[in-house]
Motif scaffolding. Structure first.
Motif, short mmCIF file in Angstrom:
data_model
loop_
_atom_site.label_atom_id
_atom_site.label_comp_id
_atom_site.label_asym_id
_atom_site.label_seq_id
_atom_site.Cartn_x
_atom_site.Cartn_y
_atom_site.Cartn_z
N ALA A 186 -91.16 37.48 -32.05
CA ALA A 186 -92.36 37.38 -31.23
C ALA A 186 -92.41 38.49 -30.20
O ALA A 186 -91.38 38.96 -29.68
N GLY A 187 -93.62 38.92 -29.89
CA GLY A 187 -93.81 39.93 -28.87
C GLY A 187 -93.95 39.31 -27.49
O GLY A 187 -93.55 38.16 -27.25
N SER A 188 -94.56 40.04 -26.58
CA SER A 188 -94.76 39.56 -25.22
C SER A 188 -96.24 39.52 -24.86
O SER A 188 -96.59 39.26 -23.72
N LYS A 189 -97.10 39.76 -25.84
CA LYS A 189 -98.55 39.78 -25.63
C LYS A 189 -99.17 38.48 -26.13
O LYS A 189 -98.87 38.03 -27.23
N ASN A 190 -100.02 37.86 -25.33
CA ASN A 190 -100.64 36.58 -25.68
C ASN A 190 -99.59 35.53 -25.98
O ASN A 190 -99.74 34.72 -26.90
N MET A 191 -98.52 35.51 -25.21
CA MET A 191 -97.41 34.59 -25.46
C MET A 191 -97.23 33.59 -24.32
O MET A 191 -96.12 33.14 -24.08
N ALA A 192 -98.30 33.25 -23.62
CA ALA A 192 -98.19 32.27 -22.54
C ALA A 192 -97.68 30.93 -23.06
O ALA A 192 -96.81 30.30 -22.45
N ALA A 193 -98.22 30.48 -24.21
CA ALA A 193 -97.80 29.19 -24.76
C ALA A 193 -96.34 29.18 -25.16
O ALA A 193 -95.69 28.13 -25.18
N ALA A 194 -95.80 30.36 -25.49
CA ALA A 194 -94.40 30.47 -25.89
C ALA A 194 -93.49 30.76 -24.71
O ALA A 194 -92.29 30.97 -24.89
#
Length: 430
Positions: A234-242
């Motif tokens: 997984a990246g760090s973009k659009n990863m608020a839920a993660a």
């Protein structure tokens, strides 16, 4: 065998006539300088360190090493450094119960330098995971049975298989590059027969690519992929839920320190896949106009080029400036052999995207709807986030599952729309 011609110097773009976007020689198995032994020691033990929960303790002990020509004397050394730092970074961020949002100077500082040198973002891109992270027991790179990975998060054969299938696809797909340039040249000469013949050769190659992709199920278990490997990519973009609402703070100890957001490794970052679209003019829909969805997809594909090595990015730009196959096909009668060959090739590319959708359904959608193989843990990552119902569109649509890619994009809608746009190119020619 068809003769092919090559009007540009592929070496200027770091593209191999034999291997395409894979390097001409096998990637380095290890950095040659003992100066980088601390990095290599951790990467060597990465699967066991992640499994035991000790990986962050080991990374905290790393000294801040420099990335310089003194210790990295050639391109392969820089590429190996990029692979190693990519794995260290993602193991640091995703290797615990909760994601770590602050990247230590021991990784951030050299990673920024190496990434700048290779014209890549400082994260685990397709280049780090696939193009520069394999070895082979044979000269034949098109057979995944011959291939192995150099770095691994899990140490499983499942992970090996997932990456080497992509490497084999790159090797097989490389054969389309000389055919593409020869077809462009044949168009300039108005040689209908040769254009049709070259398009047929490209279709044969795509058929073999699909056959390789269809082998994914042979050695990749959906549960291993979904719960153990995919969260590490997984990246760090659009990863608020993660668990990364702000991305990752790169603490480089200098003026470059700051919050950054990057997509994770994705097949959309494969220059080969984008080459097919560019060569065949897939970005236009049946109306001849570009729809809002197509513009969104074009923006995403353009964004993904930033995750390709700089020379490969420039190669695609050059190809886009000379591509003429689609317009040539449109200029000919509907019954012409060129139109028939073009239609058949585009539909074969659509079949490749159908195969990709099947892979996503098997390895992401299905596992997300099943009970995890172990008792629920306190882990927060892409897998646990995707298994939770999320509100999309408010109360009107209610609660529904939203499946995200490693880059933070919604999966099935994007893939289906891209597939449909591909097939629409053939319908337009009919």
């Amino acid at each position: 065998m068809l003769g092919v011609s090559n009007p540009v110097s592929l070496s200027d773009y770091k593209v191999s006539l034999k291997n395409g976007f894979l390097p001409d020689t096998l990637p380095l198995k290890c950095l040659s300088s003992p100066y980088y032994r601390p990095w290599e020691d951790i990467v060597h033990d990465l699967p066991s360190l992640i499994q035991s929960g000790q990986v962050r303790d080991r990374i905290r002990q790393l000294p801040v090493l420099s990335a310089t020509d003194e210790h990295l004397p050639d391109e392969r050394e820089w590429q190996r450094a990029y692979v190693v730092l990519s794995y260290l970074m993602h193991a640091w961020i995703w290797g615990g119960e909760q994601p770590e949002e602050r990247l230590l100077p021991a990784i951030a500082r050299p990673f920024l330098d190496v990434s700048e040198r290779l014209e890549l973002p400082p994260c685990a891109t397709y280049a780090a995971l696939n193009l520069w992270n394999y070895t082979s027991s044979s000269e034949d790179l098109t057979n995944p049975d011959n291939l192995d990975v150099l770095a691994s998060f899990t140490g499983t054969d499942d992970e090996r298989w997932f990456f080497v299938v992509s490497v084999a696809i790159e090797a097989e797909g490389a054969k389309t590059i000389p055919f593409t340039f020869s077809a462009i040249e044949a168009v300039r000469r108005n040689d209908d027969a040769r254009v049709a013949m070259l398009l047929e050769e490209m279709e044969h190659c795509l058929t073999r690519v699909i056959a390789i992709l269809d082998r994914m199920h042979e050695r990749l278990d959906p549960q291993v992929f979904y719960h153990r490997l995919r969260p590490m990519l997984a990246g760090s973009k659009n990863m608020a839920a993660a668990g990364l609402p702000n991305g990752v703070f790169y603490d480089s100890g200098d003026e470059r320190s700051g919050w950054r957001q990057y997509s994770g490794g994705s097949n959309a970052q494969s220059s080969l896949i984008q080459l097919f679209d560019i060569a065949l003019g897939i970005e236009h829909l049946a109306t001849g106009e570009t729809s809002p969805k197509a513009r969104a997809h074009g923006a995403f594909m353009s964004e993904m080029r930033k995750y390709m090595p700089g020379p490969h990015r420039r190669f695609l730009e050059y190809l886009g400036s000379i591509a003429n196959i689609r317009n040539f096909a449109l200029s000919l009668p509907a019954s012409s052999s060129v139109r028939e060959a073009y239609n058949s090739l585009v539909l074969r590319l659509g079949a490749l995207r159908d195969a990709h959708i099947r892979i996503v359904s098997r390895y992401i959608i299905a596992p997300a709807r099943q009970r995890p193989p172990e008792e629920p843990s306190k882990k927060v990552n892409l897998a646990t986030a995707s298994m939770q119902p999320q509100s999309e569109g408010g109360a009107q649509n209610g609660e529904k599952r939203v499946f995200y890619g490693t880059g933070g994009t919604t999966l099935i809608p994007f893939l289906k729309e891209t597939r449909d746009e591909t097939k629409a190119a053939a319908r337009f020619v009919d």
